[in-house]
Write an enzyme that holds these catalytic residues in place. Sequence first.
Site, PDB file in Angstrom:
ATOM      1  N   SER A 155      -5.988  12.226 -13.291  1.00 43.62           N
ATOM      2  CA  SER A 155      -6.196  12.186 -14.733  1.00 43.62           C
ATOM      3  C   SER A 155      -6.772  10.842 -15.166  1.00 43.62           C
ATOM      4  O   SER A 155      -7.680  10.775 -16.007  1.00 43.62           O
ATOM      5  CB  SER A 155      -4.873  12.456 -15.454  1.00 43.62           C
ATOM      6  OG  SER A 155      -5.051  12.498 -16.850  1.00 43.62           O
ATOM      7  N   TYR A 156      -6.268   9.779 -14.584  1.00 41.23           N
ATOM      8  CA  TYR A 156      -6.771   8.431 -14.876  1.00 41.23           C
ATOM      9  C   TYR A 156      -8.190   8.266 -14.351  1.00 41.23           C
ATOM     10  O   TYR A 156      -9.061   7.703 -15.031  1.00 41.23           O
ATOM     11  CB  TYR A 156      -5.823   7.426 -14.225  1.00 41.23           C
ATOM     12  CG  TYR A 156      -6.122   5.970 -14.480  1.00 41.23           C
ATOM     13  CD1 TYR A 156      -6.062   5.429 -15.758  1.00 41.23           C
ATOM     14  CD2 TYR A 156      -6.418   5.108 -13.413  1.00 41.23           C
ATOM     15  CE1 TYR A 156      -6.294   4.082 -15.977  1.00 41.23           C
ATOM     16  CE2 TYR A 156      -6.645   3.761 -13.629  1.00 41.23           C
ATOM     17  CZ  TYR A 156      -6.592   3.256 -14.908  1.00 41.23           C
ATOM     18  OH  TYR A 156      -6.824   1.922 -15.120  1.00 41.23           O
TER      19      TYR A 156
END
Length: 263
Positions: A155-156
């Site tokens: 996600s990052y």
Amino acid sequence: MTRPLDGQTAIVTGGSGGIATASALLLARDGAALLLMGRRLEALERSRDEIIAAVPDARVEVLAGDATVEGDVQAALGAAHSIAGRLDIIVATVGGGGFKPFMSLEAQELRHDFDFNVTSTFLAVRHGVPLMQPGGAIVCISSTAAKLPFHFLASYHIAKGALEALVRGAAEELGAHGIRVNAVRPGLTRSDATGPMFETPGVLDAFAPEFPLGRFGEPVDIAQAVRYLAGPESSWVTGQSFAVDGGNELRRNPNLSAVLQAG
């Protein structure tokens, strides 16, 4: 003696973080007046005190607010502009993300990381640029995770990749207005945000072989790149995201899943 940033005003979002404070200190040392924005007033005041201790003649204002909330960002930008009737430098440092397997992510978690890393920067750019004159500089904080996939940190990785796309898109259009947009892509750097990684047994051992220069980053390492991109020395640089990472991008990010699961 005239300093390179005398008469200029800068705003730093996420202003109490380690990289943010170190960057603000270098901007102040070279003459810029500052506004630090962040969610925790006491932490901002500590950062302000640290900067003034190092640069006694610095002008440093603080304003509590959430960088993902449009009204808070507009208020902070207006306060920065009111210091001297101008806004020259925006340093957008807000970001972060948690470790979680890709297939365990919920859509809302992806939206959260996108807002935290991308929307916060978009709001600063969107509402800051109308207050800036030609010659203004915007510096964003990305991550080597934007380029190097990171197990359990998808996600990052996705959000920072989108941030660097924002940098390119904004730089292409804002160049006509004389405003530059760039990003610094830190490797693993010691800060409050990364403190748990430095404290978790096994994490640094996993990272160490991936840094040719043989050490991890300190906030000043990143701050010096921010200062370069914010100042006149980089007047012909825009749309760039470059690594300050001890050579990490020459190798890879480690797979920390076994370490994290053991913890």
